[in-house]
Motif scaffolding. Structure first.
Motif, PDB file in Angstrom:
ATOM      1  N   GLY B  28       0.816  -1.209   0.000  1.00  0.00           N
ATOM      2  CA  GLY B  28       0.000   0.000   0.000  1.00  0.00           C
ATOM      3  C   GLY B  28       0.849   1.258   0.000  1.00  0.00           C
ATOM      4  N   VAL B  31       2.439   1.880  -3.400  1.00  0.00           N
ATOM      5  CA  VAL B  31       1.513   2.467  -4.371  1.00  0.00           C
ATOM      6  C   VAL B  31       1.310   3.950  -4.074  1.00  0.00           C
ATOM      7  CG1 VAL B  31      -0.834   2.395  -5.267  1.00  0.00           C
ATOM      8  CG2 VAL B  31       0.342   0.280  -4.757  1.00  0.00           C
ATOM      9  N   LEU B 122     -10.553   2.482  -2.751  1.00  0.00           N
ATOM     10  CA  LEU B 122     -10.045   3.483  -3.682  1.00  0.00           C
ATOM     11  C   LEU B 122     -10.832   4.781  -3.535  1.00  0.00           C
ATOM     12  CD1 LEU B 122      -9.408   1.815  -7.153  1.00  0.00           C
ATOM     13  CD2 LEU B 122      -7.769   2.519  -5.446  1.00  0.00           C
ATOM     14  N   LEU B 129      -6.916   3.946 -11.140  1.00  0.00           N
ATOM     15  CA  LEU B 129      -5.746   3.209 -10.670  1.00  0.00           C
ATOM     16  C   LEU B 129      -5.994   1.705 -10.741  1.00  0.00           C
ATOM     17  CD1 LEU B 129      -2.968   3.291  -9.232  1.00  0.00           C
ATOM     18  CD2 LEU B 129      -4.199   3.223  -7.091  1.00  0.00           C
ATOM     19  N   TYR B 131      -4.870  -1.016  -8.966  1.00  0.00           N
ATOM     20  CA  TYR B 131      -4.121  -1.167  -7.726  1.00  0.00           C
ATOM     21  C   TYR B 131      -3.232  -2.408  -7.751  1.00  0.00           C
ATOM     22  CZ  TYR B 131      -3.189  -1.077  -2.756  1.00  0.00           C
ATOM     23  OH  TYR B 131      -2.566  -1.030  -1.538  1.00  0.00           O
TER      24      TYR B 131
END
Lengths: 136, 185
Positions: B28, B31, B122, B129, B131
């Motif tokens: 996470g 990203v 999101l 995105l 993810y």
């Protein structure tokens, strides 16, 4: 003011509200202001009392004209405040415990920062379901 | 919570494991960092895919060394191995292989559970995105190392409101093993 009162607020670690919900439906503006005022005023009482107990659950921290504020402080100094008119303490306690779980999941979301408002619709929905189930 | 051993694969070797939450949160923050570095979601998708590709070309050797599987005879076999052996070994999830195209060159890996995306919601501004794009890159990189050129893309994503994660694989070219020498060299 015959309607019952049940307002839940999460106050972030920097003393800003990150989530607010009125669990008994919309109120007159005047009443809303009063509720906000009482909740904000209770933060001082929370600050004082959080050091008197090792528990995150603080019971009723402040009272004003039949309005009670019950608080829960997380280890990260986020405060859950519930404004109510003398309801079952155990129910609110259970509610806080459950909301804490939901709150942790929100905090683990990489797109959420600890100071931003909780805008997740899912969170909102779950909090309302919990309130209905536990506090009624 | 510690991950239990990969239960999906029968002959999976014991690999070192990592706490699932550490893993999820690490991914996470990667990203997030990419988003703040590139400020463009398309570019982030591309970077994630590239990172995955770089992982895939290394990971395939690890997989082949430890999984003790025999050679795949068709793309169909390969897709099964990815879904039923490679994913359980590295991610502790299994996928279903479905939606084969009539000419057997396209299929979908369907995941209902994805440890990469635990906890994630999101926000609206990142609707575009992808993810989990790193996973698409891993599959592409790994298969390229075994002479299969595939195209991987996510067609459904639970983070965008679909009811599963679906990774579409498309076999573009299956190169035969070429030896650099001819017999008479």
């Amino acid at each position: 003011m015959a309607t019952s009162t049940l307002t839940f607020v999460i106050v972030g670690q920097e003393d800003h509200p990150i989530y607010e919900v009125d669990l008994t439906g919309p109120k007159e503006q005047q009443t809303q202001y009063l509720h906000q005022f009482v909740l904000h005023a209770s933060l001082d009482a929370v600050d004082e009392q959080m050091w008197l107990s090792k528990e995150p659950h603080l019971k009723i921290v402040d009272r004003f004209n039949g309005l009670n504020v019950t608080a829960f402080v997380t280890p990260g100094n986020t405060r859950f405040l519930m404004l109510h008119d003398g309801r079952n303490d155990d129910a609110i306690r259970a509610f806080f415990t459950e909301v804490y779980e939901l709150y942790i999941r929100i905090m683990l979301n990489p797109f959420h920062s600890p100071t931003s408002r909780i805008t997740s619709r899912e969170f909102d929905r779950k909090v309302k379901v919990l309130a209905k189930r536990l506090i009624g | 919570m510690l991950r239990s051993g990969p239960t999906g694969a029968r002959n999976a070797p014991a690999l070192e494991q990592i706490n699932a939450e550490v893993f999820t949160l690490t991914y996470g923050s990667i990203v997030r960092q990419l988003i703040s570095d590139y400020e463009d979601i398309e570019e982030v998708n591309k970077q994630l895919e590239q990172m995955g590709y770089n992982m895939g070309i290394r990971l395939v050797d690890e997989f082949l060394a430890k999984a003790k599987i025999s050679r795949c005879s068709s793309f169909r076999d390969t897709a099964d191995v990815v879904a039923k052996q490679a994913l359980p070994m590295f991610l502790n999830v299994t996928a279903n292989v479905t939606n084969w195209s009539p000419d057997q060159t396209e299929c979908s890996l369907v995941l209902t559970d994805n440890p990469l995306a635990d906890f994630v919601e999101l926000p609206d501004e990142y609707r575009e995105l992808r993810y989990c794009n790193v996973l698409a890159g891993v599959v592409r990189g790994a298969l390229e190392m075994v002479n299969m050129e595939v195209e991987c893309r996510w067609v459904s994503d639970m983070l965008r409101g679909d009811d599963c994660y679906e990774l579409r694989l498309k076999l573009k070219e299956h190169r035969d093993e070429k030896f650099p020498y001819k017999d008479d060299d």
